[in-house]
Design an enzyme around this catalytic site. Sequence first.
Site, PDB file in Angstrom:
ATOM      1  CG  HIS A  78      34.379  44.602  31.887  1.00  0.00           C
ATOM      2  ND1 HIS A  78      35.604  44.652  31.980  1.00  0.00           N
ATOM      3  CD2 HIS A  78      33.769  45.158  30.818  1.00  0.00           C
ATOM      4  CE1 HIS A  78      36.066  45.479  31.057  1.00  0.00           C
ATOM      5  NE2 HIS A  78      34.947  45.807  30.375  1.00  0.00           N
ATOM      6  CG  ASP A  91      36.960  41.892  30.163  1.00  0.00           C
ATOM      7  OD1 ASP A  91      36.840  41.289  31.415  1.00  0.00           O
ATOM      8  OD2 ASP A  91      37.566  42.720  29.916  1.00  0.00           O
ATOM      9  NE  ARG A  97      49.904  37.463  31.631  1.00  0.00           N
ATOM     10  CZ  ARG A  97      49.354  38.673  32.557  1.00  0.00           C
ATOM     11  NH1 ARG A  97      48.950  38.493  33.475  1.00  0.00           N
ATOM     12  NH2 ARG A  97      49.657  39.813  32.058  1.00  0.00           N
TER      13      ARG A  97
HETATM   14  C1  GAR Z   1      34.404  47.749  39.626  1.00  0.00           C
HETATM   15  O1  GAR Z   1      33.875  48.812  38.956  1.00  0.00           O
HETATM   16  C2  GAR Z   1      34.593  46.476  38.677  1.00  0.00           C
HETATM   17  O2  GAR Z   1      33.516  46.512  37.921  1.00  0.00           O
HETATM   18  C3  GAR Z   1      35.998  46.734  37.995  1.00  0.00           C
HETATM   19  O3  GAR Z   1      36.826  47.252  39.035  1.00  0.00           O
HETATM   20  C4  GAR Z   1      35.943  47.906  39.943  1.00  0.00           C
HETATM   21  C5  GAR Z   1      36.442  47.266  41.382  1.00  0.00           C
HETATM   22  O4  GAR Z   1      35.965  48.200  42.250  1.00  0.00           O
HETATM   23  N1  GAR Z   1      36.360  45.636  37.413  1.00  0.00           N
HETATM   24  C6  GAR Z   1      37.303  45.452  36.414  1.00  0.00           C
HETATM   25  O5  GAR Z   1      37.589  46.595  35.812  1.00  0.00           O
HETATM   26  C7  GAR Z   1      37.408  44.085  35.906  1.00  0.00           C
HETATM   27  N2  GAR Z   1      38.153  44.210  34.525  1.00  0.00           N
HETATM   28  P1  GAR Z   1      35.844  47.400  43.883  1.00  0.00           P
HETATM   29  O6  GAR Z   1      37.082  46.977  44.099  1.00  0.00           O
HETATM   30  O7  GAR Z   1      35.341  48.614  44.554  1.00  0.00           O
HETATM   31  O8  GAR Z   1      34.756  46.386  43.939  1.00  0.00           O
END
Ligand code: GAR
EC number: 2.1.2.2
Length: 210
Positions: free
Chosen positions: A109, A145, A65
């Site tokens: 999130h 988060d 990482r």
């Molecule tokens: C979104 O719903 C965001 O809130 C979530 O992934 C999706 C991305 O959609 N984020 C997470 O889960 C972060 N832990 P997108 O690529 O269409 O914006």
Amino acid sequence: MKSVVILVSGRGSNMEAIVKACAAEAWPARIAAVVSNRPSAEGLTFAQEHGIATAVVDHQAFESREAFDAELQRTIDGYAPDLLVLAGFMRILTPGFTAHYAGRMLNIHPSLLPAFTGLHTHRRALEAGCKLAGATVHFVTAELDHGAIVAQAVVPVLPGDDEASLSARILKLEHRMYPSAVRWFVEGQLAIDAGGVVRHTGGESQAFFS
Ligand code: GAR
């Protein structure tokens, strides 16, 4: 003019909403680059079609990482961002990386934090019998988060909802909330102080409802 770099791992619909709002509302900002850890991220295509620089730092090419984050940071800093926006960026970040961007990195999130950190948030909200669900924009800290909350969007959980219907209802609000939060930051209305407290001076509500 503020410089914004957006990180995506997939679809990139939140990134799209931010790019479109930045142009439509003439923010004092430019989206300097969209960077992904996945070469096949769909969001890269949208960015390229809109004349935005793109870069890929493929996490699979790194043994740790730390090594991945070091190269990611080097790539991002090539665009001298004032703000780093995580928009569906699905990598856990190292403490060194989060410290480097402290106070200038936002994440969205898909849960009402502090509930349901981590993955499968919609499924877990349904399984828990929640009657409300939503999404949170927060400053990023080393703890996954857990950073200070900037804005939250709330939707009802309806009878018959499944993961797809609930996530779609939340995503619509994400597309309103995240551009607003980024605009607050680039307009100088949003900051986090040394004590980790969010200062929002714009006067707009930090709560979004469907
Ligand atoms: C979104 O719903 C965001 O809130 C979530 O992934 C999706 C991305 O959609 N984020 C997470 O889960 C972060 N832990 P997108 O690529 O269409 O914006």
